[in-house]
Structures are given as C-alpha cells and as structure tokens.
Design a protein around this motif. Sequence first.
Motif, mmCIF file in Angstrom:
data_model
loop_
_atom_site.group_PDB
_atom_site.id
_atom_site.type_symbol
_atom_site.label_atom_id
_atom_site.label_comp_id
_atom_site.label_asym_id
_atom_site.label_seq_id
_atom_site.Cartn_x
_atom_site.Cartn_y
_atom_site.Cartn_z
ATOM 1 N N ILE A 217 0.865 -1.184 0.000
ATOM 2 C CA ILE A 217 0.000 0.000 0.000
ATOM 3 C C ILE A 217 0.902 1.236 0.000
ATOM 4 O O ILE A 217 1.606 1.492 0.981
ATOM 5 N N PHE A 218 0.904 1.972 -1.118
ATOM 6 C CA PHE A 218 1.748 3.170 -1.212
ATOM 7 C C PHE A 218 0.978 4.396 -0.751
ATOM 8 O O PHE A 218 -0.123 4.685 -1.240
ATOM 9 N N ILE A 219 1.568 5.107 0.185
ATOM 10 C CA ILE A 219 0.979 6.347 0.687
ATOM 11 C C ILE A 219 1.215 7.466 -0.325
ATOM 12 O O ILE A 219 2.290 7.578 -0.928
ATOM 13 N N GLY A 220 0.192 8.294 -0.513
ATOM 14 C CA GLY A 220 0.319 9.487 -1.335
ATOM 15 C C GLY A 220 0.714 10.662 -0.454
ATOM 16 O O GLY A 220 1.759 10.640 0.202
ATOM 17 N N ASN A 221 -0.119 11.687 -0.416
ATOM 18 C CA ASN A 221 0.210 12.807 0.468
ATOM 19 C C ASN A 221 -0.006 12.392 1.915
ATOM 20 O O ASN A 221 -0.951 11.679 2.249
ATOM 21 N N GLY A 222 0.888 12.828 2.779
ATOM 22 C CA GLY A 222 0.876 12.369 4.161
ATOM 23 C C GLY A 222 0.175 13.312 5.112
ATOM 24 O O GLY A 222 -0.701 14.083 4.725
ATOM 25 N N ASN A 223 0.580 13.259 6.372
ATOM 26 C CA ASN A 223 -0.002 14.082 7.431
ATOM 27 C C ASN A 223 1.113 14.707 8.248
ATOM 28 O O ASN A 223 2.237 14.193 8.286
ATOM 29 N N ALA A 224 0.792 15.816 8.915
ATOM 30 C CA ALA A 224 1.789 16.509 9.728
ATOM 31 C C ALA A 224 2.035 15.737 11.023
ATOM 32 O O ALA A 224 1.134 15.059 11.529
ATOM 33 N N PRO A 225 3.233 15.825 11.585
ATOM 34 C CA PRO A 225 3.496 15.182 12.874
ATOM 35 C C PRO A 225 2.491 15.650 13.926
ATOM 36 O O PRO A 225 2.201 16.843 14.039
ATOM 37 N N GLY A 226 1.954 14.706 14.659
ATOM 38 C CA GLY A 226 0.962 15.020 15.686
ATOM 39 C C GLY A 226 -0.464 14.926 15.202
ATOM 40 O O GLY A 226 -1.390 14.800 16.017
ATOM 41 N N ASP A 227 -0.672 15.003 13.894
ATOM 42 C CA ASP A 227 -2.024 14.877 13.336
ATOM 43 C C ASP A 227 -2.355 13.405 13.096
ATOM 44 O O ASP A 227 -1.473 12.558 13.024
ATOM 45 N N ALA A 228 -3.643 13.137 12.979
ATOM 46 C CA ALA A 228 -4.110 11.790 12.637
ATOM 47 C C ALA A 228 -4.943 11.870 11.364
ATOM 48 O O ALA A 228 -5.590 12.885 11.095
ATOM 49 N N GLN A 350 -8.336 1.130 7.542
ATOM 50 C CA GLN A 350 -8.065 0.911 8.965
ATOM 51 C C GLN A 350 -6.571 0.939 9.257
ATOM 52 O O GLN A 350 -6.151 1.450 10.307
ATOM 53 N N LEU A 351 -5.757 0.417 8.345
ATOM 54 C CA LEU A 351 -4.309 0.435 8.553
ATOM 55 C C LEU A 351 -3.777 1.857 8.586
ATOM 56 O O LEU A 351 -2.944 2.205 9.427
ATOM 57 N N VAL A 352 -4.254 2.701 7.661
ATOM 58 C CA VAL A 352 -3.791 4.093 7.628
ATOM 59 C C VAL A 352 -4.278 4.844 8.865
ATOM 60 O O VAL A 352 -3.513 5.589 9.501
ATOM 61 N N ALA A 353 -5.531 4.652 9.229
ATOM 62 C CA ALA A 353 -6.074 5.336 10.406
ATOM 63 C C ALA A 353 -5.334 4.917 11.669
ATOM 64 O O ALA A 353 -4.993 5.757 12.515
ATOM 65 N N HIS A 354 -5.080 3.621 11.814
ATOM 66 C CA HIS A 354 -4.393 3.148 13.017
ATOM 67 C C HIS A 354 -2.947 3.633 13.050
ATOM 68 O O HIS A 354 -2.447 4.021 14.116
ATOM 69 N N HIS A 355 -2.270 3.621 11.915
ATOM 70 C CA HIS A 355 -0.857 4.009 11.861
ATOM 71 C C HIS A 355 -0.660 5.449 12.315
ATOM 72 O O HIS A 355 0.388 5.791 12.878
ATOM 73 N N THR A 356 -1.642 6.291 12.073
ATOM 74 C CA THR A 356 -1.489 7.724 12.363
ATOM 75 C C THR A 356 -2.236 8.191 13.604
ATOM 76 O O THR A 356 -2.112 9.356 13.986
ATOM 77 N N VAL A 357 -3.012 7.322 14.245
ATOM 78 C CA VAL A 357 -3.866 7.767 15.344
ATOM 79 C C VAL A 357 -3.057 8.309 16.519
ATOM 80 O O VAL A 357 -3.536 9.146 17.292
ATOM 81 N N ASN A 358 -1.825 7.858 16.646
ATOM 82 C CA ASN A 358 -0.965 8.347 17.732
ATOM 83 C C ASN A 358 -0.179 9.595 17.351
ATOM 84 O O ASN A 358 0.660 10.063 18.118
ATOM 85 N N GLY A 359 -0.420 10.132 16.143
ATOM 86 C CA GLY A 359 0.305 11.306 15.679
ATOM 87 C C GLY A 359 1.481 10.994 14.786
ATOM 88 O O GLY A 359 2.223 11.910 14.391
ATOM 89 N N CYS A 360 1.673 9.710 14.423
ATOM 90 C CA CYS A 360 2.763 9.347 13.515
ATOM 91 C C CYS A 360 2.512 9.969 12.145
ATOM 92 O O CYS A 360 1.416 9.850 11.593
ATOM 93 N N ASN A 361 3.526 10.609 11.604
ATOM 94 C CA ASN A 361 3.366 11.244 10.288
ATOM 95 C C ASN A 361 3.820 10.303 9.181
ATOM 96 O O ASN A 361 4.927 9.771 9.196
ATOM 97 N N LEU A 362 2.926 10.066 8.222
ATOM 98 C CA LEU A 362 3.255 9.331 7.009
ATOM 99 C C LEU A 362 3.680 10.323 5.930
ATOM 100 O O LEU A 362 3.244 11.478 5.932
ATOM 101 N N ARG A 363 4.497 9.848 4.991
ATOM 102 C CA ARG A 363 4.998 10.707 3.922
ATOM 103 C C ARG A 363 4.808 10.035 2.571
ATOM 104 O O ARG A 363 4.727 8.810 2.479
#
Length: 441
Positions: A217-228, A350-363
């Motif tokens: 699963i390739f991530i496109g645009n990510g999220n800022a650190p601390g965001d979910a 669910q994988l993307v939501a769980h990976h970032t729920v703690n504020g982890c930033n994906l890129r």
Amino acid sequence: MTIQLNETHDAGLRSWVGSANDAQCDFPIQNLPYGVFRSSGSAEAFRIGVAIGDQILDLKAAHAAGIFATLKSPQFDQAIASASLNALMDLGNTTWGILRLLLSRALREGSPQQTSLQAALIAQADAEYALPAQIGDYTDFYTSIHHATAVGKLFRPDNPLLPNYKWVPIGYHGRSSSIGVSGQRFRRPLGQTMPPNAATPVFGPAKRMDYELEIGIFIGNGNAPGDAINIEEAESHVFGLCLLNDWSARDMQAWEYQPLGPFLAKNFASTISPWIVTLEALAPYRHPWQRETTDPQPLAYLESPELRQHGAFDVELEVLLQTKTMREQGLAAQRLSLSNFRHSYWSVSQLVAHHTVNGCNLRAGDLLGSGTQSGPTPEEAGSLLELTAGGKQALTLANGEQRVFIEDGDTIIMRGWTQKPGLPRIGFGEVAGTLLPARSV
C-alpha cells in the motif's frame, strides 16, 4: 472513502493501443497503473510511465506533447519530469483524478492525440524498472486472520491467536533499504538459529527460506506530525496498491521474534511489483468489509459506514514457483496457491487510520505491507510455512521435484488481478524474485 465511478471506468472503452483491448490483458485502458522505467540496458534516466496493454506511455514525453496542459504548474511539471513518483504522490488525489481522466481520453480509440503520442510509447518487453518511489519508511502489518492462526498454531500450539489480534491492527517497522523491484536476486541470509533439542544457537545460512504473499500500500500525500488521518479520509491518502513478497527466514524468525518481533529474519530482502494500481482503477471491484458478529467490533476510530459498504478489495493473488531445473528444462512456473485480498481481517483504510492515530506522520512514498494474505482453505495459504505444515509435508511438483522451503536458484512469482462479469480484468502484473546461495562465512 466515497466510491465514485466516472467515464474512466466505462467497460466499453477501447484504446488505440491494440494490445490493451485483449480480454486477458492486465493493463486495459480502465487500469492505467504507474511505474518508473527506462530502456533495458541503457544509461537513460529513469522516468515515470503508465502501463497500457503491452506498452508503456512515457509521461514526460506525453507532457511535452501537451496532453496535460490543464494541470500545468511548476509543481506538476517537476513531478512528471521526476525519476520517482514521490512528487506526484504528494500532489494529492484531486490531481491524480484529473491526470487519470486526461490519460484515459488521450489513449482512447479515436483520440486526436494518438499521432503525437505514438513516439511516447515503449514496449514493456524492452524496458527495465526501478522502484516506483523512494520508500522512506516501511511498515508490515499482519492482516490475515487465517495466516495468523495457522502460523500461531505452529509457534504457539496452546495459544495460536493472541488476544489483541481482533482489536488492533498488528504491525512492525521494517527495513526500506532492502526493498527491490521485481527481478530482485538476493543471497540466502546468514544468522543465528536454534536447532531442535540444541542447548546453544548456531550461526550459518538460514535453512527454512519462505515467501509471503502480500499487498503493498503506497501512501500518497501524508499528514503533519501530531495529526491523525481519520478513517473517512484515509483512502484519499493512498496512491495505490502493488504486489509485495516479504521474504522470510523462518528458522531465524523462530529464534529471534520474541519479545520484540521480526528482525534479521525479514530485513534482508523484500520485492515489489513495478506497477502501482490506483484505488480509482479498483473502484468498481470493491466489496463490503465484514466482521463476524461473534468477534469484537472495531473501536470507533477504526469504524465507518463506508468501510462496511465497500472497504474490501476483491483481488485474486497467485503464487508460482519455478525451480532452477524447471528453468533449465524450459518448463513454466507451477502454481502453489491462489488466495484473495478480500479475506483480509483489517482494511486499507483501517491500517492508515491506526498508523497515524498516535500522531505518527506518514509521507509520500511510504509503504505499508498487508502481511501474508492467506484464505480460509489450505490451498489458499500465502506461505510455504503453511502449505507444508511447518516443513512436515513436502510439496511434490509436476516434474517430480519436492519442496519444503525455498531452495537456492528457485524463483517465486506472484500475480494479482481483479475481474467481474461485464467489466475488464484489472491486473497488477507480477513480482518475481530469485534466491541465490549464501555468501561464504
């Protein structure tokens, strides 16, 4: 996660690239997956392309021909001219959707752009591939309950499925530096193992080499650190899916995996297919995501009505083996198993939501592995560990050879596709990798 069909999904569309109209073709005009390529054996710069039939459309050349004029901007121009997909991934799903529409219109029968684009095609048979993106981080999940239960029985007969499995998507952080594109050849890894009934471990080549049938699963645009990223928006951050073989040294894994999970048993090589199939291409092939009523239901941040309606992907997944002897005798690879991604216990969103729920930033370019995709029946197992009952039951191949685990010189091939009555086949191509002998100790 709202599924929207548009003119690019029209099953009646045909391409002026004749091979794309073959019913068994992986890459009809309704697919249009992305990869990174150059002419085989050349010193050319790698560049972004889209698969159409048995050809590749060079997007830099297509842009020079003016077919993306409505998207023209410094950011888009730079992304299309890049040697990887990261910058395009980072532009977001609105841009991806417009680009897909422009490509579809340009490649259809009767397109006025056919003449200008003929020179932008190269045969896939004449190309070589690089990783489609620079993979910054790699996380491997464990989303098949059938695989988790089967493997758990081998390692922990009295407690095969740990109690957290049905509550939380289980994953570990892998090693992106050793991920290669289809065609990867790698040496049998060295490491520690604990032989049966031994008092101390030994060092040497792994003896129980295995494959793992996965979706990447390739991530496109990510999220800022601390965001979910909430589950309703999760798929808008996913650029697309590919095939993934997460090679494993099972004897090393059994010795090292407690208490912190996989390490040297999995970080020596992982192989992905060259083509990334977009979620938009897969939109007509979605299925409802289901959870047994007797199982725990997802916590609120992992639940949504859209997930229940169409959160699963109906993708057939096939594993084949070609031994060195088979290659030398000109024999085709033999199927070992056939499974389907719709059996996954946890969904992409669910994988993307769980990976970032703690504020982890994906890129952009980050890769998530689905974990081994085994189905509910034995012939749907996604690893040799399961197919051979932990190495106790050898598989006999059509040429008389037997396999318990992968031998030196073996090539593992994985393929994926989805198809429905009245709709074209959308394929992922294939991912192949070959095990070489270990280096000298």
